[in-house]
Write a protein that holds these residues in place. Structure first.
Motif, PDB file in Angstrom:
ATOM      1  N   PRO A 179     -13.127  15.541 -14.258  1.00  0.00           N
ATOM      2  CA  PRO A 179     -14.414  15.731 -13.930  1.00  0.00           C
ATOM      3  C   PRO A 179     -15.306  16.117 -15.310  1.00  0.00           C
ATOM      4  CG  PRO A 179     -13.776  16.626 -12.079  1.00  0.00           C
ATOM      5  CD  PRO A 179     -12.506  16.383 -12.850  1.00  0.00           C
ATOM      6  N   ASN A 182     -14.916  13.135 -17.687  1.00  0.00           N
ATOM      7  CA  ASN A 182     -15.906  12.035 -17.066  1.00  0.00           C
ATOM      8  C   ASN A 182     -17.302  12.451 -17.649  1.00  0.00           C
ATOM      9  OD1 ASN A 182     -14.426  10.657 -15.887  1.00  0.00           O
ATOM     10  ND2 ASN A 182     -15.088  11.068 -14.029  1.00  0.00           N
ATOM     11  N   ALA A 183     -17.844  13.802 -17.616  1.00  0.00           N
ATOM     12  CA  ALA A 183     -18.965  14.147 -18.300  1.00  0.00           C
ATOM     13  C   ALA A 183     -19.059  13.648 -19.727  1.00  0.00           C
ATOM     14  CB  ALA A 183     -19.040  15.657 -18.185  1.00  0.00           C
ATOM     15  N   ASN A 184     -18.074  13.815 -20.456  1.00  0.00           N
ATOM     16  CA  ASN A 184     -18.008  13.626 -21.881  1.00  0.00           C
ATOM     17  C   ASN A 184     -18.085  12.087 -22.099  1.00  0.00           C
ATOM     18  OD1 ASN A 184     -18.298  15.732 -23.633  1.00  0.00           O
ATOM     19  ND2 ASN A 184     -16.148  16.332 -23.106  1.00  0.00           N
ATOM     20  N   ALA A 186     -19.360  10.235 -20.156  1.00  0.00           N
ATOM     21  CA  ALA A 186     -20.681   9.547 -19.596  1.00  0.00           C
ATOM     22  C   ALA A 186     -21.617   9.624 -20.918  1.00  0.00           C
ATOM     23  CB  ALA A 186     -21.141  10.211 -18.542  1.00  0.00           C
ATOM     24  N   LYS A 187     -21.475  10.912 -21.681  1.00  0.00           N
ATOM     25  CA  LYS A 187     -22.290  11.263 -22.814  1.00  0.00           C
ATOM     26  C   LYS A 187     -22.120  10.027 -23.933  1.00  0.00           C
ATOM     27  CE  LYS A 187     -22.470  14.664 -26.326  1.00  0.00           C
ATOM     28  NZ  LYS A 187     -21.677  15.602 -26.690  1.00  0.00           N
ATOM     29  N   ALA A 241     -26.116   7.147 -19.363  1.00  0.00           N
ATOM     30  CA  ALA A 241     -25.134   8.259 -19.388  1.00  0.00           C
ATOM     31  C   ALA A 241     -25.035   8.480 -17.634  1.00  0.00           C
ATOM     32  CB  ALA A 241     -25.577   9.399 -20.109  1.00  0.00           C
ATOM     33  N   GLU A 242     -26.289   8.519 -17.182  1.00  0.00           N
ATOM     34  CA  GLU A 242     -26.181   8.717 -15.761  1.00  0.00           C
ATOM     35  C   GLU A 242     -25.511   7.822 -14.940  1.00  0.00           C
ATOM     36  OE1 GLU A 242     -30.349   9.659 -14.460  1.00  0.00           O
ATOM     37  OE2 GLU A 242     -29.647   9.589 -12.245  1.00  0.00           O
ATOM     38  N   GLU A 245     -21.703   8.228 -15.230  1.00  0.00           N
ATOM     39  CA  GLU A 245     -21.283   9.485 -14.667  1.00  0.00           C
ATOM     40  C   GLU A 245     -21.045   9.087 -13.139  1.00  0.00           C
ATOM     41  OE1 GLU A 245     -22.654  13.255 -15.747  1.00  0.00           O
ATOM     42  OE2 GLU A 245     -20.890  13.911 -15.102  1.00  0.00           O
ATOM     43  N   ARG A 249     -17.651   8.752 -10.758  1.00  0.00           N
ATOM     44  CA  ARG A 249     -17.841   9.853  -9.531  1.00  0.00           C
ATOM     45  C   ARG A 249     -17.397   9.030  -8.249  1.00  0.00           C
ATOM     46  NH1 ARG A 249     -22.448  12.128  -8.216  1.00  0.00           N
ATOM     47  NH2 ARG A 249     -22.947  12.505 -10.474  1.00  0.00           N
TER      48      ARG A 249
END
Ligand code: ATP
Ligand code: MG
Length: 371
Positions: A179, A182-184, A186-187, A241-242, A245, A249
């Motif tokens: 996760p 994944n956040a990175n 997405a950015k 990005a959203e 993500e 997920r």
């Protein structure tokens, strides 16, 4: 921009060579394996830090030598740029711009702009999505430091995550670290998608004009960006990005099952349509080549718009791959653009289109200007 002078030391089959280029069309003429493409490769390295054919600098060191040096002097308007690249096995890569050392080779990006056009570029339409992504990345890394940075970060994350996914569930910290990655992803992936989308929309406008011109108003082209989500108007980095993500997920179990990163711009493609049909499957070879040519000319115009300066065009062995009308179309699109052409074909040398060109003869690692 104009390349004035290139100097090579122990680069490929050149011991020492200095070449002064003319302002418009320059033709490097010679038989196979004499060193024509090597000159273009050296030029391209001064703009991108990369060779178009290898990622291994050692391979470019002249056999039996310690290292190579490439120096280039270019001008755009009043501004002079001097780029120096050195490499040796012992000391590694070294780059300077106007006498100031750069920490990394990629830091020279943005100093010079060059477009490399070879028979492989002509195959971009029927080639793989990977080839089209590479085309976009090379273009965007030259003009956007943000893009370059995000692409480097993103690619590293894909690599790490793919490895972890392959090793599987038994890997320590597997469920905690993904996760975070994944956040990175997405950015950085969001930024990549946003920049690609905006660029493709602009290239699309230029390309429509080119295709109308080459087909005498008979044909209509479209470039469509295909990514992990819909490209709505007004979408910004945060939107992409959203979406990315959420995709990752929701698809986590599928990624784990298949052991692969399934979502993100590393899977992107650019669909190229002609008269509403997918050109990869529907177009003739000639139409595909026209589309590739139009794409390169659009790229030229886009760089000109973004940078306020014309790039230098490197044409490796392309002319003899094109029929007469496409040769003319290409050359007409190039007025005011410094172009460096390689060819083995003496017909090209005698062609009326190249009457005013500067000519060079290349024989086993020596370039001589022809009078
Ligand atoms: N590291 C190196 N050291 C010495 N020579 C090298 C090195 N790398 C490549 N060469 C030589 O450079 C030559 C190829 O140069 P290049 O690819 O520029 O040819 P070219 O003139 O473009 O030929 P073609 O018309 O076939 O494309 C070959 O003879 C090759 O052996
Ligand atoms: Mg060659």
């Amino acid at each position: 921009m104009r390349v004035e002078r290139l100097e090579l030391k122990n680069f490929r089959n050149y011991a020492y060579q200095s070449i002064e280029f003319g302002d418009s069309i320059n033709i490097l003429y010679g038989e196979n394996a004499q060193g024509k493409t090597n000159v273009l490769e050296a030029l391209y390295i001064t703009a991108t830090g990369k060779s178009q054919r290898t990622s291994n600098y050692q391979e470019m060191v002249r056999t039996g030598c310690e290292g190579f040096e490439i120096s280039l002097r270019a001008v755009s308007g009043e501004r002079i740029s001097q780029v120096d690249i050195r490499y040796s096995r012992e000391k590694g890569k070294y780059a300077e711009v106007n006498g100031i050392r750069r920490d990394r080779i990629s830091d020279i990006l943005g100093t010079l702009n060059m477009i490399f056009f070879s028979p492989e570029t002509l195959d971009i339409v029927k080639g793989s999505p990977q080839q089209r992504r590479k085309f976009l990345d090379i273009l965007l890394c030259q003009v956007s430091k943000n893009y370059l940075y995000s692409l480097q970060q993103y690619n590293q994350l894909v690599k790490n995550k793919s490895l972890a996914l392959k090793k599987g569930r038994n890997e320590r910290k597997y469920d905690e670290i993904i996760p975070i990655w994944n956040a990175n992803m997405a950015k950085h992936g969001g930024r990549i998608a946003y920049i690609r989308d905006r660029t493709i929309k602009r290239l699309n406008q230029y390309m429509k004009e080119e295709i109308r011109r080459i087909s005498r108003q008979r044909e209509e082209s479209d470039l469509i960006y295909r990514t992990f989500t819909d490209c709505i108007n007004d979408a910004d980095e945060a939107y992409y990005a959203e979406k990315l993500e959420i995709r990752m997920r929701e698809g986590m179990n599928k990624e784990k099952e298949l052991g692969q990163c399934l979502y993100g711009p590393h899977r992107d493609d650019v669909e190229i349509l002609l008269n509403g049909m997918n050109s990869r499957h529907y177009c003739s070879q000639g139409q595909q080549r026209s589309l590739a040519l139009a794409l390169v000319l659009s790229e030229l115009k886009w760089i000109e718009e973004i940078r306020g300066d014309t790039p230098v065009l490197l044409l490796d062995d392309v002319m003899s791959e094109l029929d007469q009308s496409r040769q003319e179309y290409l050359m007409k699109g190039l007025s005011g653009i410094q172009t460096i052409i390689t060819t083995t074909d003496d017909h090209i040398m005698g062609h009326g289109l190249f009457e005013k060109a500067d000519r060079y003869r290349v024989i086993s690692g020596t370039v001589t200007r022809m009078i």
